[in-house]
Structure formats: C-alpha cells, structure tokens
Design a protein around this motif. Structure first.
Motif, PDB file in Angstrom:
ATOM      1  N   TYR A  81       0.631  -1.243  -0.087  1.00  0.00           N
ATOM      2  CA  TYR A  81       0.001  -0.082   0.067  1.00  0.00           C
ATOM      3  C   TYR A  81       0.767   1.251  -0.070  1.00  0.00           C
ATOM      4  O   TYR A  81       0.259   2.433  -0.396  1.00  0.00           O
ATOM      5  N   LEU A  82       2.200   1.099   0.378  1.00  0.00           N
ATOM      6  CA  LEU A  82       3.088   2.318   0.432  1.00  0.00           C
ATOM      7  C   LEU A  82       3.388   2.763  -1.218  1.00  0.00           C
ATOM      8  O   LEU A  82       3.927   4.010  -1.553  1.00  0.00           O
ATOM      9  N   GLY A  83       3.320   1.499  -2.123  1.00  0.00           N
ATOM     10  CA  GLY A  83       3.360   2.106  -3.653  1.00  0.00           C
ATOM     11  C   GLY A  83       2.708   3.429  -4.148  1.00  0.00           C
ATOM     12  O   GLY A  83       1.462   3.584  -3.888  1.00  0.00           O
ATOM     13  N   GLY A  84       3.322   4.213  -4.637  1.00  0.00           N
ATOM     14  CA  GLY A  84       2.828   5.688  -5.378  1.00  0.00           C
ATOM     15  C   GLY A  84       2.360   6.426  -4.270  1.00  0.00           C
ATOM     16  O   GLY A  84       1.668   7.454  -4.532  1.00  0.00           O
ATOM     17  N   LYS A  85       2.721   6.450  -2.894  1.00  0.00           N
ATOM     18  CA  LYS A  85       2.541   7.312  -2.084  1.00  0.00           C
ATOM     19  C   LYS A  85       3.480   8.354  -1.776  1.00  0.00           C
ATOM     20  O   LYS A  85       4.970   8.091  -2.254  1.00  0.00           O
ATOM     21  N   HIS A  86       3.379   9.634  -1.343  1.00  0.00           N
ATOM     22  CA  HIS A  86       4.169  10.537  -0.993  1.00  0.00           C
ATOM     23  C   HIS A  86       4.488  10.652   0.500  1.00  0.00           C
ATOM     24  O   HIS A  86       5.470  11.099   1.106  1.00  0.00           O
ATOM     25  N   ILE A  87       3.265  10.786   1.126  1.00  0.00           N
ATOM     26  CA  ILE A  87       2.841  10.741   2.693  1.00  0.00           C
ATOM     27  C   ILE A  87       2.298   9.604   3.276  1.00  0.00           C
ATOM     28  O   ILE A  87       1.349   8.987   2.716  1.00  0.00           O
ATOM     29  N   VAL A  88       2.867   9.288   4.391  1.00  0.00           N
ATOM     30  CA  VAL A  88       2.164   8.111   5.267  1.00  0.00           C
ATOM     31  C   VAL A  88       2.019   8.787   6.669  1.00  0.00           C
ATOM     32  O   VAL A  88       2.770   9.286   7.342  1.00  0.00           O
ATOM     33  N   ILE A  89       0.751   8.369   7.067  1.00  0.00           N
ATOM     34  CA  ILE A  89       0.306   8.683   8.433  1.00  0.00           C
ATOM     35  C   ILE A  89      -0.229   6.999   9.031  1.00  0.00           C
ATOM     36  O   ILE A  89      -1.195   6.484   8.498  1.00  0.00           O
ATOM     37  N   ALA A  90       0.547   6.919  10.134  1.00  0.00           N
ATOM     38  CA  ALA A  90       0.419   5.533  10.841  1.00  0.00           C
ATOM     39  C   ALA A  90      -0.552   5.703  11.971  1.00  0.00           C
ATOM     40  O   ALA A  90      -0.201   6.583  12.967  1.00  0.00           O
ATOM     41  N   ALA A  91      -1.610   5.379  12.074  1.00  0.00           N
ATOM     42  CA  ALA A  91      -2.642   5.728  13.030  1.00  0.00           C
ATOM     43  C   ALA A  91      -3.463   4.432  13.585  1.00  0.00           C
ATOM     44  O   ALA A  91      -4.535   4.601  13.702  1.00  0.00           O
ATOM     45  N   THR A  92      -2.707   3.425  13.793  1.00  0.00           N
ATOM     46  CA  THR A  92      -3.559   2.382  14.197  1.00  0.00           C
ATOM     47  C   THR A  92      -3.257   2.252  16.009  1.00  0.00           C
ATOM     48  O   THR A  92      -2.399   2.878  16.318  1.00  0.00           O
ATOM     49  N   ASP A  93      -3.835   1.133  16.632  1.00  0.00           N
ATOM     50  CA  ASP A  93      -3.710   1.134  17.760  1.00  0.00           C
ATOM     51  C   ASP A  93      -2.716  -0.005  18.329  1.00  0.00           C
ATOM     52  O   ASP A  93      -2.774  -0.216  19.366  1.00  0.00           O
ATOM     53  N   ASP A  94      -1.971  -0.167  17.282  1.00  0.00           N
ATOM     54  CA  ASP A  94      -0.715  -1.339  17.647  1.00  0.00           C
ATOM     55  C   ASP A  94       0.377  -0.569  17.255  1.00  0.00           C
ATOM     56  O   ASP A  94       0.727  -0.438  16.159  1.00  0.00           O
ATOM     57  N   LYS A  95       1.433  -0.531  18.167  1.00  0.00           N
ATOM     58  CA  LYS A  95       2.672   0.086  18.131  1.00  0.00           C
ATOM     59  C   LYS A  95       3.484  -0.644  17.234  1.00  0.00           C
ATOM     60  O   LYS A  95       4.367   0.149  16.535  1.00  0.00           O
ATOM     61  N   LYS A  96       3.561  -1.958  17.247  1.00  0.00           N
ATOM     62  CA  LYS A  96       4.343  -2.602  16.252  1.00  0.00           C
ATOM     63  C   LYS A  96       4.121  -2.598  14.964  1.00  0.00           C
ATOM     64  O   LYS A  96       5.035  -2.350  14.080  1.00  0.00           O
ATOM     65  N   VAL A  97       2.617  -2.470  14.462  1.00  0.00           N
ATOM     66  CA  VAL A  97       2.204  -2.025  13.359  1.00  0.00           C
ATOM     67  C   VAL A  97       2.736  -0.818  12.784  1.00  0.00           C
ATOM     68  O   VAL A  97       3.290  -0.442  11.633  1.00  0.00           O
ATOM     69  N   ASN A  98       2.457   0.270  13.706  1.00  0.00           N
ATOM     70  CA  ASN A  98       2.957   1.581  13.647  1.00  0.00           C
ATOM     71  C   ASN A  98       4.359   1.876  13.283  1.00  0.00           C
ATOM     72  O   ASN A  98       4.739   2.429  12.150  1.00  0.00           O
ATOM     73  N   LEU A  99       5.271   0.982  13.927  1.00  0.00           N
ATOM     74  CA  LEU A  99       6.549   1.059  13.766  1.00  0.00           C
ATOM     75  C   LEU A  99       6.848   0.271  12.397  1.00  0.00           C
ATOM     76  O   LEU A  99       8.034   0.826  11.843  1.00  0.00           O
ATOM     77  N   GLN A 100       6.353  -0.799  12.141  1.00  0.00           N
ATOM     78  CA  GLN A 100       6.495  -1.500  10.807  1.00  0.00           C
ATOM     79  C   GLN A 100       6.254  -0.546   9.679  1.00  0.00           C
ATOM     80  O   GLN A 100       7.045  -0.441   8.557  1.00  0.00           O
ATOM     81  N   ILE A 101       4.949   0.144   9.701  1.00  0.00           N
ATOM     82  CA  ILE A 101       4.739   1.160   8.758  1.00  0.00           C
ATOM     83  C   ILE A 101       5.848   2.206   8.606  1.00  0.00           C
ATOM     84  O   ILE A 101       6.255   2.555   7.375  1.00  0.00           O
ATOM     85  N   ARG A 102       6.159   2.708   9.832  1.00  0.00           N
ATOM     86  CA  ARG A 102       7.332   3.688   9.644  1.00  0.00           C
ATOM     87  C   ARG A 102       8.507   3.437   9.089  1.00  0.00           C
ATOM     88  O   ARG A 102       8.868   3.953   8.109  1.00  0.00           O
ATOM     89  N   ASN A 103       9.028   1.987   9.328  1.00  0.00           N
ATOM     90  CA  ASN A 103      10.188   1.754   9.161  1.00  0.00           C
ATOM     91  C   ASN A 103      10.298   1.480   7.527  1.00  0.00           C
ATOM     92  O   ASN A 103      11.100   1.613   6.758  1.00  0.00           O
TER      93      ASN A 103
END
Length: 191
Positions: A73-95
């Motif tokens: 889902y990161l393909g073709g994106k410029h900006i990403v906002i991680a707003a899940t209630d799972d810190k591990k998933v948010n960290l994965q998204i960020r990395n």
C-alpha cells in the motif's frame, strides 16, 4: 529549541496513505480534510468507526480499503500516516515507509515522525500553522482558537487588495519588496 521547518504542502496533488480507521485515524483524516478538502487519501484498515466512515463519505478523494496493512500500500504514495492502535504495526509502517524515503507521521509518537500535524488557522487565503514541536498539541489547539477569534473575517479582502496593488508595481524585485513593506507596515504598528 524547535528545529522544524514549516512548509505548506499541496496535498491535493500528493498521494497520502492513512493506516487506521479508529478514533485517532478519524482525527488525522478530519485535520487533513479541514486544511485541504481535496486531499487525495487512501485509507487502509481492518475496521472503520462509523464517524470515520461518515467523514470519508463526505470527502471528494478518500478511498477506503478494508484490509490489514501491507507494504504494497506504500506504492505511489508521498506521505504516510500511521494511526493504528498497534505500536508494532505503526513501527513497521514507519520503517517500511522510511526505506522508500517517504515522509511519515506516527500518531502520538513524536520521535518516529518526520512531520507533525499542528494547529492550523484558515481565514480565506490566509493560513497560519502552529507548532509546539510535538510537546503540547493542546496548546497549539488553544492558540488556533485564539487566532481564529482575533483575526477578522475581512482579512481575505485585505489580501486581495494587497495582491492587486502588488500587480500594479513596476520595477525590480527589490523595489517591489520595499513598496509592499511600506504599505503593510501599518499592520504591525502599535496603536
């Protein structure tokens, strides 16, 4: 010290990925759409709160995908906002976003953010951004409320008039800056 560099992005020309559909994601989407109603946002979440769905339904360019986050889902994106209630998933998204050199905001985790969604005051064409460097979003909110109260609704008329005046000026850049400084000096003179 606040080392943030303020910029105003044309979010309607960029592709934003928002991951999450809960309370925090609703706040993030609401903020984005208030500042940029034509923002292009793709939202991925396993579930969406009714308030989130209501907000997304009113928006012109919000696409909902009911799914778990996946790097695809990161393909073709410029900006990403991680707003899940799972810190591990948010960290994965960020990395995974950082590996692609994307700008990332991780909700309620300033240390993992490239940018913050601060307070925004909008009066017509005037837009003022307020940042507390992630220290106190509530203070930014209160300052926003104060500025919304004290800035007159007619400020947009002033901007239109100043723009029209600037268009009549002849001469080089230095001359135009000097002329605009002279005509706007009264805006900051103490009474």
């Amino acid at each position: 010290m606040n080392y943030l560099y303020p910029i105003f992005l044309k979010v309607h020309e960029l592709n934003v990925l928002l991951v999450g559909g809960g309370f925090v994601a609703t706040e993030k989407l609401e903020f984005l759409l208030k500042s940029s109603p034509k923002a292009q946002v793709t939202v991925v979440s396993k579930m969406f709160r009714p308030e989130f769905l209501e907000l997304a339904e009113k928006a012109e360019k919000v696409t909902l995908i009911e799914d778990s986050y996946d790097e695809k889902y990161l393909g073709g994106k410029h900006i990403v906002i991680a707003a899940t209630d799972d810190k591990k998933v948010n960290l994965q998204i960020r990395n995974e976003a950082k590996e692609r050199f994307l700008l990332v905001n991780v909700a309620d985790t300033p240390a993992l953010c490239d940018f913050y969604l601060g307070g925004i005051v909008t009066k017509g064409n005037l837009k003022i951004a307020i940042s507390t460097n992630g220290k106190s979003p509530t203070t930014a909110k209160r300052l926003r409320q104060l500025l919304e109260e004290v800035l007159p609704e007619e400020i947009d008329d002033l901007l239109d008039n100043l723009n029209a005046y600037r268009d009549t000026l002849k001469g080089d850049f230095e001359y135009k800056v000097k002329a605009m400084n002279e005509v706007t000096e009264a805006l900051v003179k103490k009474r």
